[in-house]
Design a protein around this motif. Structure first.
Motif, PDB file in Angstrom:
ATOM      1  N   LYS A   1      33.726  33.229  22.556  1.00  0.00           N
ATOM      2  CA  LYS A   1      34.147  33.486  24.140  1.00  0.00           C
ATOM      3  C   LYS A   1      34.605  32.229  25.020  1.00  0.00           C
ATOM      4  CE  LYS A   1      31.511  35.300  28.295  1.00  0.00           C
ATOM      5  NZ  LYS A   1      32.506  36.271  28.607  1.00  0.00           N
ATOM      6  N   THR A   2      35.851  32.490  25.391  1.00  0.00           N
ATOM      7  CA  THR A   2      36.492  31.118  26.135  1.00  0.00           C
ATOM      8  C   THR A   2      36.620  31.446  27.409  1.00  0.00           C
ATOM      9  OG1 THR A   2      38.439  31.648  24.893  1.00  0.00           O
ATOM     10  CG2 THR A   2      36.884  30.070  23.796  1.00  0.00           C
ATOM     11  N   ALA A   3      36.477  32.713  27.985  1.00  0.00           N
ATOM     12  CA  ALA A   3      36.790  32.980  29.391  1.00  0.00           C
ATOM     13  C   ALA A   3      35.642  33.938  29.995  1.00  0.00           C
ATOM     14  CB  ALA A   3      37.917  33.883  29.199  1.00  0.00           C
ATOM     15  N   LEU A   4      35.400  33.987  31.215  1.00  0.00           N
ATOM     16  CA  LEU A   4      34.525  34.871  31.984  1.00  0.00           C
ATOM     17  C   LEU A   4      35.073  35.352  33.279  1.00  0.00           C
ATOM     18  CD1 LEU A   4      32.898  33.105  34.308  1.00  0.00           C
ATOM     19  CD2 LEU A   4      32.198  31.966  32.113  1.00  0.00           C
ATOM     20  N   THR A   5      34.583  36.269  33.775  1.00  0.00           N
ATOM     21  CA  THR A   5      35.182  36.979  35.034  1.00  0.00           C
ATOM     22  C   THR A   5      34.057  37.076  35.825  1.00  0.00           C
ATOM     23  OG1 THR A   5      36.853  37.999  33.651  1.00  0.00           O
ATOM     24  CG2 THR A   5      36.514  38.545  35.871  1.00  0.00           C
ATOM     25  N   GLY A   6      34.106  36.639  37.293  1.00  0.00           N
ATOM     26  CA  GLY A   6      33.334  37.126  38.233  1.00  0.00           C
ATOM     27  C   GLY A   6      34.026  37.815  39.348  1.00  0.00           C
ATOM     28  N   LEU A   7      33.312  38.488  39.821  1.00  0.00           N
ATOM     29  CA  LEU A   7      33.825  39.411  41.229  1.00  0.00           C
ATOM     30  C   LEU A   7      33.597  38.381  42.588  1.00  0.00           C
ATOM     31  CD1 LEU A   7      34.775  42.102  42.258  1.00  0.00           C
ATOM     32  CD2 LEU A   7      31.892  42.683  42.719  1.00  0.00           C
ATOM     33  N   LEU A   8      34.980  38.289  43.182  1.00  0.00           N
ATOM     34  CA  LEU A   8      35.087  37.459  44.221  1.00  0.00           C
ATOM     35  C   LEU A   8      34.135  37.529  45.134  1.00  0.00           C
ATOM     36  CD1 LEU A   8      36.545  35.045  45.553  1.00  0.00           C
ATOM     37  CD2 LEU A   8      38.125  36.576  46.451  1.00  0.00           C
ATOM     38  N   GLU A   9      33.893  38.861  45.465  1.00  0.00           N
ATOM     39  CA  GLU A   9      32.773  39.331  46.535  1.00  0.00           C
ATOM     40  C   GLU A   9      31.500  38.867  46.370  1.00  0.00           C
ATOM     41  OE1 GLU A   9      31.431  43.537  48.460  1.00  0.00           O
ATOM     42  OE2 GLU A   9      33.214  43.652  47.059  1.00  0.00           O
ATOM     43  N   ILE A  10      31.103  38.585  45.029  1.00  0.00           N
ATOM     44  CA  ILE A  10      29.751  37.944  44.583  1.00  0.00           C
ATOM     45  C   ILE A  10      29.560  36.606  45.204  1.00  0.00           C
ATOM     46  CG2 ILE A  10      28.198  37.343  43.011  1.00  0.00           C
ATOM     47  CD1 ILE A  10      28.856  39.934  41.649  1.00  0.00           C
TER      48      ILE A  10
ATOM     49  N   VAL B   1      42.393  36.480  41.029  1.00  0.00           N
ATOM     50  CA  VAL B   1      43.681  37.276  40.851  1.00  0.00           C
ATOM     51  C   VAL B   1      43.199  38.790  41.114  1.00  0.00           C
ATOM     52  CG1 VAL B   1      45.183  36.078  39.213  1.00  0.00           C
ATOM     53  CG2 VAL B   1      43.294  37.547  38.312  1.00  0.00           C
ATOM     54  N   PRO B   2      44.051  39.688  41.311  1.00  0.00           N
ATOM     55  CA  PRO B   2      43.566  41.125  41.156  1.00  0.00           C
ATOM     56  C   PRO B   2      43.304  41.698  39.885  1.00  0.00           C
ATOM     57  CG  PRO B   2      45.798  41.098  42.431  1.00  0.00           C
ATOM     58  CD  PRO B   2      45.517  39.582  41.758  1.00  0.00           C
ATOM     59  N   MET B   3      42.313  42.587  39.594  1.00  0.00           N
ATOM     60  CA  MET B   3      41.931  42.999  38.273  1.00  0.00           C
ATOM     61  C   MET B   3      43.116  43.490  37.419  1.00  0.00           C
ATOM     62  SD  MET B   3      38.474  45.091  38.917  1.00  0.00           S
ATOM     63  CE  MET B   3      38.115  45.137  37.155  1.00  0.00           C
ATOM     64  N   LYS B   4      44.215  44.075  38.211  1.00  0.00           N
ATOM     65  CA  LYS B   4      45.344  44.553  37.426  1.00  0.00           C
ATOM     66  C   LYS B   4      46.104  43.408  36.806  1.00  0.00           C
ATOM     67  CE  LYS B   4      47.983  44.892  41.917  1.00  0.00           C
ATOM     68  NZ  LYS B   4      48.461  45.841  42.614  1.00  0.00           N
ATOM     69  N   GLU B   5      46.049  42.271  37.045  1.00  0.00           N
ATOM     70  CA  GLU B   5      46.658  40.874  36.990  1.00  0.00           C
ATOM     71  C   GLU B   5      46.002  40.322  35.405  1.00  0.00           C
ATOM     72  OE1 GLU B   5      48.192  38.278  39.376  1.00  0.00           O
ATOM     73  OE2 GLU B   5      48.950  39.741  41.083  1.00  0.00           O
ATOM     74  N   ILE B   6      44.839  40.956  35.075  1.00  0.00           N
ATOM     75  CA  ILE B   6      44.281  40.324  34.002  1.00  0.00           C
ATOM     76  C   ILE B   6      45.196  40.934  32.594  1.00  0.00           C
ATOM     77  CG2 ILE B   6      42.163  40.488  32.550  1.00  0.00           C
ATOM     78  CD1 ILE B   6      41.981  38.805  34.947  1.00  0.00           C
ATOM     79  N   ASP B   7      45.561  40.045  31.803  1.00  0.00           N
ATOM     80  CA  ASP B   7      46.271  40.542  30.636  1.00  0.00           C
ATOM     81  C   ASP B   7      45.283  40.566  29.293  1.00  0.00           C
ATOM     82  OD1 ASP B   7      45.795  37.703  29.780  1.00  0.00           O
ATOM     83  OD2 ASP B   7      47.804  37.054  30.114  1.00  0.00           O
TER      84      ASP B   7
ATOM     85  N   TRP C   1      39.031  45.957  28.882  1.00  0.00           N
ATOM     86  CA  TRP C   1      38.251  44.961  29.958  1.00  0.00           C
ATOM     87  C   TRP C   1      38.126  45.289  31.179  1.00  0.00           C
ATOM     88  CZ3 TRP C   1      39.749  43.117  34.623  1.00  0.00           C
ATOM     89  CH2 TRP C   1      39.130  41.756  34.821  1.00  0.00           C
ATOM     90  N   ARG C   2      39.040  46.252  31.488  1.00  0.00           N
ATOM     91  CA  ARG C   2      39.197  46.585  32.896  1.00  0.00           C
ATOM     92  C   ARG C   2      37.974  47.700  33.189  1.00  0.00           C
ATOM     93  NH1 ARG C   2      43.917  48.934  37.066  1.00  0.00           N
ATOM     94  NH2 ARG C   2      42.413  49.678  38.532  1.00  0.00           N
TER      95      ARG C   2
ATOM     96  N   ASP D   1      38.751  48.265  42.191  1.00  0.00           N
ATOM     97  CA  ASP D   1      39.967  49.159  41.615  1.00  0.00           C
ATOM     98  C   ASP D   1      41.051  47.860  41.324  1.00  0.00           C
ATOM     99  OD1 ASP D   1      41.323  47.953  44.103  1.00  0.00           O
ATOM    100  OD2 ASP D   1      41.243  49.849  45.221  1.00  0.00           O
ATOM    101  N   GLY D   2      42.299  48.505  41.067  1.00  0.00           N
ATOM    102  CA  GLY D   2      43.360  47.306  40.376  1.00  0.00           C
ATOM    103  C   GLY D   2      43.600  46.015  41.460  1.00  0.00           C
ATOM    104  N   ASP D   3      43.406  46.409  42.781  1.00  0.00           N
ATOM    105  CA  ASP D   3      43.571  45.231  43.736  1.00  0.00           C
ATOM    106  C   ASP D   3      42.112  44.525  43.872  1.00  0.00           C
ATOM    107  OD1 ASP D   3      46.454  45.886  44.123  1.00  0.00           O
ATOM    108  OD2 ASP D   3      45.665  47.647  45.541  1.00  0.00           O
ATOM    109  N   THR D   4      41.156  44.841  43.308  1.00  0.00           N
ATOM    110  CA  THR D   4      39.822  43.879  43.612  1.00  0.00           C
ATOM    111  C   THR D   4      39.884  42.582  43.004  1.00  0.00           C
ATOM    112  OG1 THR D   4      38.572  46.147  43.346  1.00  0.00           O
ATOM    113  CG2 THR D   4      37.307  43.903  43.199  1.00  0.00           C
ATOM    114  N   LEU D   5      39.732  41.676  44.025  1.00  0.00           N
ATOM    115  CA  LEU D   5      39.676  40.199  43.508  1.00  0.00           C
ATOM    116  C   LEU D   5      38.675  39.853  42.638  1.00  0.00           C
ATOM    117  CD1 LEU D   5      41.236  38.799  46.787  1.00  0.00           C
ATOM    118  CD2 LEU D   5      42.530  39.484  44.606  1.00  0.00           C
TER     119      LEU D   5
END
Length: 144
Positions: free
Chosen positions: A31-40, A76-82, A99-100, A123-127
């Motif tokens: 694991k070398t990456a992590l994701t947080g919800l901007l709203e949190i 980034v928006p969720m839809k931009e995660i590669d 992942w999504r 959704d896909g636009d969620t930051l």
């Protein structure tokens, strides 16, 4: 093992098996990456982390388990995660679609909903705050 008591702490998911798997994946290099919800971050009144910041990652018993340094932080928006980022999360995702699905489920889950006081729209636009990191300790001394 010595840890810098001045480091901010970081907690993956919620205490229990999911957090323990995440900490183990960091320690073994999966694991070398992590994701947080901007709203949190906004709800907690916390600033978005920045590259160069170090954190003591806590285990399920709230003890420092490993020290990481952020190497890249993007909102980034969720839809931009590669696919590459999804795989770097070290949770066995084959691609960004897996992942999504997992993150949509987690962010809509009871723990996040309880913290926010409502179930967030995901959704896909969620930051999200997409963070890449490297392990720097506890063995390495902290710079400056």
């Amino acid at each position: 093992m010595a840890y810098d008591d001045d480091l901010p702490t970081l907690e993956l998911a919620f205490p229990g098996p999911e957090r323990d798997r995440g900490v183990a994946a960091i320690r073994n290099g999966e694991k070398t990456a992590l994701t947080g919800l901007l709203e949190i971050y906004a709800h907690a009144g916390e600033d978005v982390p920045r590259a160069g910041q170090r954190f003591a990652v806590l285990d399920s018993a709230a003890r420092p388990a490993v020290t990481i340094e952020l190497t890249d932080v993007r909102v980034v928006p969720m839809k931009e995660i590669d696919d590459a980022f999804a795989r770097a999360e070290g949770r066995g995702y084959a691609d960004a679609a897996q992942w999504r699905t997992a993150h949509e489920e987690f962010f809509r889950g009871a723990g996040v909903s309880e913290f926010l006081g409502r179930t967030p729209v995901i959704d896909g636009d969620t930051l999200v705050v997409a963070q890449s990191f490297r392990v720097v300790g506890p063995e390495e001394p902290r710079d400056g």
